[in-house]
Design an enzyme around this catalytic site. Structure first.
Site, PDB file in Angstrom:
ATOM      1  CE  LYS A   1      -4.486   0.651   2.232  1.00 27.68           C
ATOM      2  NZ  LYS A   1      -5.182   0.579   3.523  1.00 27.68           N
TER       3      LYS A   1
HETATM    4  O1  G3P Z   1      -8.663   1.464   4.315  1.00 25.78           O
HETATM    5  C1  G3P Z   1      -8.581   2.815   4.678  1.00 25.78           C
HETATM    6  C2  G3P Z   1      -9.411   3.068   5.874  1.00 25.78           C
HETATM    7  O2  G3P Z   1      -8.914   2.312   6.925  1.00 25.78           O
HETATM    8  C3  G3P Z   1      -9.529   4.461   6.340  1.00 25.78           C
HETATM    9  O3  G3P Z   1     -10.642   4.502   7.145  1.00 25.78           O
HETATM   10  O4  G3P Z   1     -12.100   5.320   8.919  1.00 25.78           O
HETATM   11  O5  G3P Z   1      -9.660   5.903   8.944  1.00 25.78           O
HETATM   12  O6  G3P Z   1     -11.193   6.930   7.275  1.00 25.78           O
HETATM   13  P1  G3P Z   1     -10.903   5.733   8.129  1.00 25.78           P
END
Ligand code: G3P
Length: 216
Positions: A84
């Protein structure tokens, strides 16, 4: 649509692996930190023992040399590991190098169709579109999924679109309606997707009626 679980929590991954619905795992530095992971390599190895599908692991360096070196190191952990990379010029260069070596790259922190287009052109196997974080700033994350799906389909790109930063089951529905390839979903949202108040009512009614029949 494939379903990935968006977590670095081994108990959650172990639990959902028994449901028969999970095709892969996505992690990021914030999710690793939440679990107190200090040895990323062995943590990823443990995940690879539980899920037979892509596992995204994010590199720490932001320069192309560092991204490529760490990407190669993580890719050696298991054949299912994807690298990633947070979107940038350096990430595009690293994507080109790693993908030419057969290492799959997931370009993350994508907030526009244009970013997704460039990542796909550089050879990304996946692009992670952050639906929830766009909604957080009053933008429309589901529209980004919709538009990117259309553009990638217009040009038959092989890059798979991941709906990420999912906050609730409505985001999953929007991704599926748009024909998105993958939704990476946190454990709590997967649990919400299972339940419905009318299902609970129905089960309670069946239990009551079985009791009337003296079957319970
Ligand atoms: O896969 C990316 C994700 O984990 C981000 O999520 O909730 O941190 O915006 P969030």
């Amino acid at each position: 649509m494939k379903i990935f679980i968006d977590t670095a929590n081994l108990d959650q991954i172990h639990e959902v692996s028994s449901w028969g619905i999970v095709d892969g795992v996505t992690t990021n530095p914030s999710l690793m930190a939440k679990e107190g992971v200090f040895d990323v390599v062995s943590h990823i190895w443990n995940i690879s023992r539980m899920i037979n599908g892509p596992i995204s692991v994010e590199v720490m360096p932001l320069d192309v040399k560092g991204m490529v070196m760490e990407g190669r190191k993580f890719a050696e952990i298991h054949k299912n590991v994807n690298i990633k990379l947070p979107m940038s010029t350096e990430a595009l260069k690293a994507t080109k190098i790693l993908s030419s070596e057969g290492i799959k790259v997931n370009v993350t922190l994508i907030f526009s169709v244009q970013q997704a287009l460039l990542a796909a052109k550089a050879g990304a196997a996946f692009v992670s579109l952050f639906v929830g974080r766009l909604d957080d700033i009053g933008s429309n994350g589901s529209e980004l999924i919709d538009q990117t799906t259309t553009v990638f389909s217009n040009y038959n790109f092989n890059t798979e679109i991941i709906a990420a930063s999912i906050r609730h089951p409505g985001h999953v529905l929007d991704a599926a309606l748009a024909g998105c390839d993958i939704a990476t979903i946190p454990y709590n949202v997967l649990k919400l997707m299972i339940s419905h108040p009318k299902t609970d009512d129905g089960i309670n009614k069946f239990i009551d009626d079985y009791k009337k029949l003296n079957l319970l």
